[in-house]
Design an enzyme around this catalytic site. Sequence first.
Site, PDB file in Angstrom:
ATOM      1  N   SER A  95      68.681  -5.722  34.366  1.00  0.00           N
ATOM      2  CA  SER A  95      67.332  -5.744  33.798  1.00  0.00           C
ATOM      3  C   SER A  95      67.232  -6.814  32.713  1.00  0.00           C
ATOM      4  O   SER A  95      67.522  -7.971  32.954  1.00  0.00           O
ATOM      5  CB  SER A  95      66.981  -4.347  33.271  1.00  0.00           C
ATOM      6  OG  SER A  95      65.619  -4.234  32.959  1.00  0.00           O
ATOM      7  N   ASP A 217      60.602  -1.555  43.315  1.00  0.00           N
ATOM      8  CA  ASP A 217      61.019  -1.481  41.909  1.00  0.00           C
ATOM      9  C   ASP A 217      59.760  -1.491  41.051  1.00  0.00           C
ATOM     10  O   ASP A 217      59.021  -2.478  41.029  1.00  0.00           O
ATOM     11  CB  ASP A 217      61.923  -2.669  41.577  1.00  0.00           C
ATOM     12  CG  ASP A 217      62.498  -2.615  40.166  1.00  0.00           C
ATOM     13  OD1 ASP A 217      61.954  -1.883  39.318  1.00  0.00           O
ATOM     14  OD2 ASP A 217      63.491  -3.324  39.913  1.00  0.00           O
ATOM     15  N   HIS A 245      64.804   0.848  39.712  1.00  0.00           N
ATOM     16  CA  HIS A 245      65.202  -0.273  38.866  1.00  0.00           C
ATOM     17  C   HIS A 245      66.686  -0.260  38.521  1.00  0.00           C
ATOM     18  O   HIS A 245      67.149  -1.142  37.810  1.00  0.00           O
ATOM     19  CB  HIS A 245      64.366  -0.227  37.576  1.00  0.00           C
ATOM     20  CG  HIS A 245      64.440  -1.464  36.747  1.00  0.00           C
ATOM     21  ND1 HIS A 245      64.110  -2.717  37.216  1.00  0.00           N
ATOM     22  CD2 HIS A 245      64.822  -1.647  35.441  1.00  0.00           C
ATOM     23  CE1 HIS A 245      64.268  -3.612  36.257  1.00  0.00           C
ATOM     24  NE2 HIS A 245      64.713  -2.989  35.179  1.00  0.00           N
TER      25      HIS A 245
END
Length: 267
Positions: A95, A217, A245
């Site tokens: 991320s 996502d 995610h």
Amino acid sequence: MDVARRNNVTVTGNPGGRTVVLAHGFGCDQNMWRLTLPALVDHYRVVLFDYVGAGRSDLSAFSEKRYSSLDGYSQDVVDICEELDLCDAVFVGHSVSAMVGVLAADRAPERIGALVMIAPSPRYIDDDGYRGGFSEQDIDELLTSLESNYLGWSAVMAPVIMGNAERPELGEELTNSFCATDPDMARVFAHTTFLSDSRDDLKTVKVPTLVLECTQDAVAPREVGAYVHQAIPGSALVTLDATGHCPHLSAPEATNEAITAFLARLR
């Protein structure tokens, strides 16, 4: 400065192998890599750490000024690399940590020789000709809700971020991880993350790069993966048969297979 203590640095795996640094995302800690480690430790030296405010990091080291930009987090990564005297390490960032890795590789190119970006997003807010997945109003409301009731926000948002509603235990794990993060420090990290714009920084990437995206996502839609891939010449894009995610938790086998195949090509 005791970097190892500040970031709760852990070193494991094969001491003679190439070093792989695993960097967690917002609201997480190094424990989130536990399903990735078995795929790496036999052949690679693995470095894990916690960002300040997460896991067992040294909370007294927190500085709102330092961590109000991704540069502060990237400096932590460089500090760790220097402390361990790493050279040509592979940085695996989940991320927002994917962008932290981009900044760290630019800041210390001799330390980081390749990047693996799991569900990356250089900008979360939509812009002209760019889809980040959120409107400016979405992010304003998200941050306002987080500031007013962090624990309540975590209970609502973590399952959305994780996805995989049919496996509620995954959402519960991420909720617990969010709730274990210091709320004031999480607030700063959230603002830094969701208001960031690292699109121009992608141009600095000169090392082999793997971009991993999921089929669905809620945080980083596939348009973002395509954007990152196109912005980094020579990068590889792999779409995992996974939703949510956090594919390293929800689909560890597919995630590990993609990472180890990329690492093998680097030899």
